[in-house]
Design a protein around this motif. Structure first.
Motif, PDB file in Angstrom:
ATOM      1  N   VAL A 196       0.838  -1.197   0.000  1.00 31.13           N
ATOM      2  CA  VAL A 196       0.000   0.000   0.000  1.00 31.13           C
ATOM      3  C   VAL A 196       0.872   1.246   0.000  1.00 31.13           C
ATOM      4  CG1 VAL A 196      -1.721   1.310   1.312  1.00 31.13           C
ATOM      5  CG2 VAL A 196      -1.923  -1.172   1.114  1.00 31.13           C
ATOM      6  N   ARG A 197       1.928   1.242   0.803  1.00 33.68           N
ATOM      7  CA  ARG A 197       2.860   2.381   0.796  1.00 33.68           C
ATOM      8  C   ARG A 197       3.528   2.526  -0.557  1.00 33.68           C
ATOM      9  NH1 ARG A 197       3.755   0.579   6.236  1.00 33.68           N
ATOM     10  NH2 ARG A 197       5.446  -0.804   5.574  1.00 33.68           N
ATOM     11  N   ARG A 229       3.899   5.611  -5.707  1.00 34.29           N
ATOM     12  CA  ARG A 229       3.802   5.699  -7.164  1.00 34.29           C
ATOM     13  C   ARG A 229       2.793   6.744  -7.622  1.00 34.29           C
ATOM     14  NH1 ARG A 229       3.866  -0.631  -9.207  1.00 34.29           N
ATOM     15  NH2 ARG A 229       6.051  -1.071  -8.620  1.00 34.29           N
ATOM     16  N   GLY A 230       2.087   7.319  -6.689  1.00 41.43           N
ATOM     17  CA  GLY A 230       1.161   8.395  -7.043  1.00 41.43           C
ATOM     18  C   GLY A 230      -0.256   7.960  -7.347  1.00 41.43           C
ATOM     19  N   LEU A 231      -0.642   6.716  -7.011  1.00 39.71           N
ATOM     20  CA  LEU A 231      -2.021   6.283  -7.254  1.00 39.71           C
ATOM     21  C   LEU A 231      -2.979   7.053  -6.348  1.00 39.71           C
ATOM     22  CD1 LEU A 231      -0.583   3.855  -8.698  1.00 39.71           C
ATOM     23  CD2 LEU A 231      -2.493   2.460  -7.895  1.00 39.71           C
ATOM     24  N   ALA A 232      -4.150   7.308  -6.867  1.00 44.81           N
ATOM     25  CA  ALA A 232      -5.156   8.027  -6.100  1.00 44.81           C
ATOM     26  C   ALA A 232      -5.605   7.189  -4.902  1.00 44.81           C
ATOM     27  CB  ALA A 232      -6.350   8.367  -6.977  1.00 44.81           C
ATOM     28  N   ASP A 233      -5.925   7.869  -3.814  1.00 42.70           N
ATOM     29  CA  ASP A 233      -6.346   7.152  -2.601  1.00 42.70           C
ATOM     30  C   ASP A 233      -7.581   6.291  -2.850  1.00 42.70           C
ATOM     31  OD1 ASP A 233      -4.291   8.206  -1.146  1.00 42.70           O
ATOM     32  OD2 ASP A 233      -5.456   9.851  -0.289  1.00 42.70           O
ATOM     33  N   ARG A 234      -8.514   6.801  -3.663  1.00 42.22           N
ATOM     34  CA  ARG A 234      -9.729   6.025  -3.928  1.00 42.22           C
ATOM     35  C   ARG A 234      -9.401   4.727  -4.648  1.00 42.22           C
ATOM     36  NH1 ARG A 234     -14.845   9.050  -6.424  1.00 42.22           N
ATOM     37  NH2 ARG A 234     -14.612  10.005  -4.361  1.00 42.22           N
ATOM     38  N   ILE A 247      -6.533   3.087  -4.523  1.00 48.75           N
ATOM     39  CA  ILE A 247      -5.846   2.203  -3.587  1.00 48.75           C
ATOM     40  C   ILE A 247      -6.839   1.520  -2.654  1.00 48.75           C
ATOM     41  CG2 ILE A 247      -4.235   2.130  -1.646  1.00 48.75           C
ATOM     42  CD1 ILE A 247      -2.702   4.415  -2.985  1.00 48.75           C
ATOM     43  N   LEU A 248      -7.815   2.287  -2.176  1.00 47.17           N
ATOM     44  CA  LEU A 248      -8.780   1.752  -1.229  1.00 47.17           C
ATOM     45  C   LEU A 248      -9.672   0.691  -1.844  1.00 47.17           C
ATOM     46  CD1 LEU A 248      -9.950   4.896   0.784  1.00 47.17           C
ATOM     47  CD2 LEU A 248      -8.664   2.944   1.637  1.00 47.17           C
ATOM     48  N   PHE A 249     -10.294   1.041  -2.965  1.00 42.97           N
ATOM     49  CA  PHE A 249     -11.353   0.180  -3.493  1.00 42.97           C
ATOM     50  C   PHE A 249     -10.864  -0.852  -4.512  1.00 42.97           C
ATOM     51  CE2 PHE A 249     -13.595   3.962  -1.979  1.00 42.97           C
ATOM     52  CZ  PHE A 249     -14.542   3.368  -1.171  1.00 42.97           C
ATOM     53  N   ARG A 250      -9.735  -0.632  -5.144  1.00 47.70           N
ATOM     54  CA  ARG A 250      -9.246  -1.599  -6.135  1.00 47.70           C
ATOM     55  C   ARG A 250      -8.223  -2.561  -5.545  1.00 47.70           C
ATOM     56  NH1 ARG A 250      -7.363   0.806 -11.727  1.00 47.70           N
ATOM     57  NH2 ARG A 250      -7.193  -1.460 -12.023  1.00 47.70           N
ATOM     58  N   HIS A 251      -7.556  -2.167  -4.496  1.00 51.40           N
ATOM     59  CA  HIS A 251      -6.488  -2.997  -3.950  1.00 51.40           C
ATOM     60  C   HIS A 251      -6.734  -3.382  -2.486  1.00 51.40           C
ATOM     61  CE1 HIS A 251      -4.004  -2.259  -7.529  1.00 51.40           C
ATOM     62  NE2 HIS A 251      -4.412  -0.991  -7.459  1.00 51.40           N
ATOM     63  N   ALA A 252      -6.854  -2.389  -1.617  1.00 46.93           N
ATOM     64  CA  ALA A 252      -6.966  -2.686  -0.185  1.00 46.93           C
ATOM     65  C   ALA A 252      -8.262  -3.419   0.152  1.00 46.93           C
ATOM     66  CB  ALA A 252      -6.865  -1.385   0.614  1.00 46.93           C
ATOM     67  N   LEU A 253      -9.385  -2.945  -0.392  1.00 43.25           N
ATOM     68  CA  LEU A 253     -10.664  -3.560  -0.046  1.00 43.25           C
ATOM     69  C   LEU A 253     -10.742  -5.002  -0.527  1.00 43.25           C
ATOM     70  CD1 LEU A 253     -13.389  -3.175   1.263  1.00 43.25           C
ATOM     71  CD2 LEU A 253     -14.279  -2.318  -0.912  1.00 43.25           C
TER      72      LEU A 253
END
Length: 312
Positions: free
Chosen positions: A212-213, A218-223, A225-231
């Protein structure tokens, strides 16, 4: 994936068979006399024996069990001893009512839990503390009390939604939605409390991981990161809790149906169990276990899609 699905389906079939067989055996230990209950206390011994022969209760227990299993394999759940109506017809009337409020409650709890859990994990602060308090209250307050409060204020005092009754989806979709809203809300409160906590904990764990860090660097948008990867990585534990909540919602529907005057599976189970109507009770148990097994298989498939390692 096909092998993974096959293993899960076979496990579900074995589960249904074992629970149905155990239920059949337990019903024989109740010590009731269905023939006497049907013909009445004033009937003669001959009339009682005739009714027992008609129902097949005079045969050996193993023969009764094998006949019931054979009918089950043909899709025949038997006939009610008291009404003479096919069990499948009884379930066809009651099942849509229960599944409407249970699935609506499950969907509502899934959506709200994800929103609350993700928000609490990301924002923290007062929102996180509020979620902790709400979760404790959700665990502590029983569903029947929530149902009574909703019926009293939302339906009776404010008149926003009907307090009792059920409208079929095919008859009037808008009326159907109105009649299931309060029961579904009453069921969803406890499920939201449990699932939101699980989502929050899983999201906090995932958001601390190195990848995640890296994505943020790399500059990915928080949204994204949250919904496509972390969730996606936080979803498996929440799915497990949701599958367990489905079982809890079916159990809670027994009481909620009584509060809102709904003729669902819970109401039918209570009335037929009190009568000793064994074919209907067995039919309800089999159908309920099939539904639970089907939901578990779907959850396992979702786990396998989210995490390929689970398929091994």
């Amino acid at each position: 994936m096909l092998g993974f699905l096959t293993r899960r389906v076979l496990s579900a079939v074995v589960l249904v068979f074992v629970i149905a067989s155990v239920t059949f055996g337990l019903l024989q230990l109740t010590g009731g006399n269905p023939a006497r209950s049907i013909v009445g206390q004033n009937a003669t011994a001959q009339q009682e024996a005739q009714k027992a022969a008609e129902l097949g209760l005079d045969r050996p227990l193993l023969t009764q069990y094998l006949d019931w299993v054979a009918g089950l394999l043909r899709g025949d759940l038997g006939t009610s001893w008291f009404t003479g109506q096919p069990v499948s017809a009884t379930l066809a009337d009651a099942l849509p009512v229960t599944m409407s409020i249970v699935l609506a409650g499950l969907l509502l709890s899934a959506v709200v839990s994800v929103l609350l859990g993700v928000a609490a994990a990301v924002r923290g602060g007062w929102l996180d503390r509020v979620l902790q308090v709400v979760s404790v209250l959700g665990f502590a307050v029983p569903s029947f009390l929530v149902a009574l409060v909703l019926a009293l204020f939302v339906a009776v005092r404010w008149g926003l939604l009907p307090a009792t009754g059920y409208t079929s989806l095919t008859e009037d979709p808008a009326g159907w939605l109105r009649t299931i809203t309060l029961p579904a809300l009453a069921l969803a409160v406890g499920a939201i409390a449990a699932t939101a906590q699980q989502v929050r904990g899983s999201m906090l764990d995932v958001l601390r991981r190195d990848y995640v860090r890296t994505l943020r660097a790399r500059g990915l948008a928080d949204r994204s990161i949250l919904f496509r990867h972390a969730l996606r990585n936080a979803a498996p534990p929440a799915l497990t809790v949701l599958s367990l909540q489905f079982i809890g919602l079916i159990g809670g529907a027994v009481v909620v149906e009584k509060v809102f005057g709904l003729s669902g599976i819970g109401t039918a189970a209570l009335s037929t169990a009190a009568q000793g109507d064994q074919p209907v009770v067995l039919g309800i148990v089999v159908v309920t276990v099939v539904l639970i097994a089907a939901v578990n298989v779907l959850m396992d498939l979702a786990h396998g899609w989210l995490n390929p390692k689970v398929r091994v």
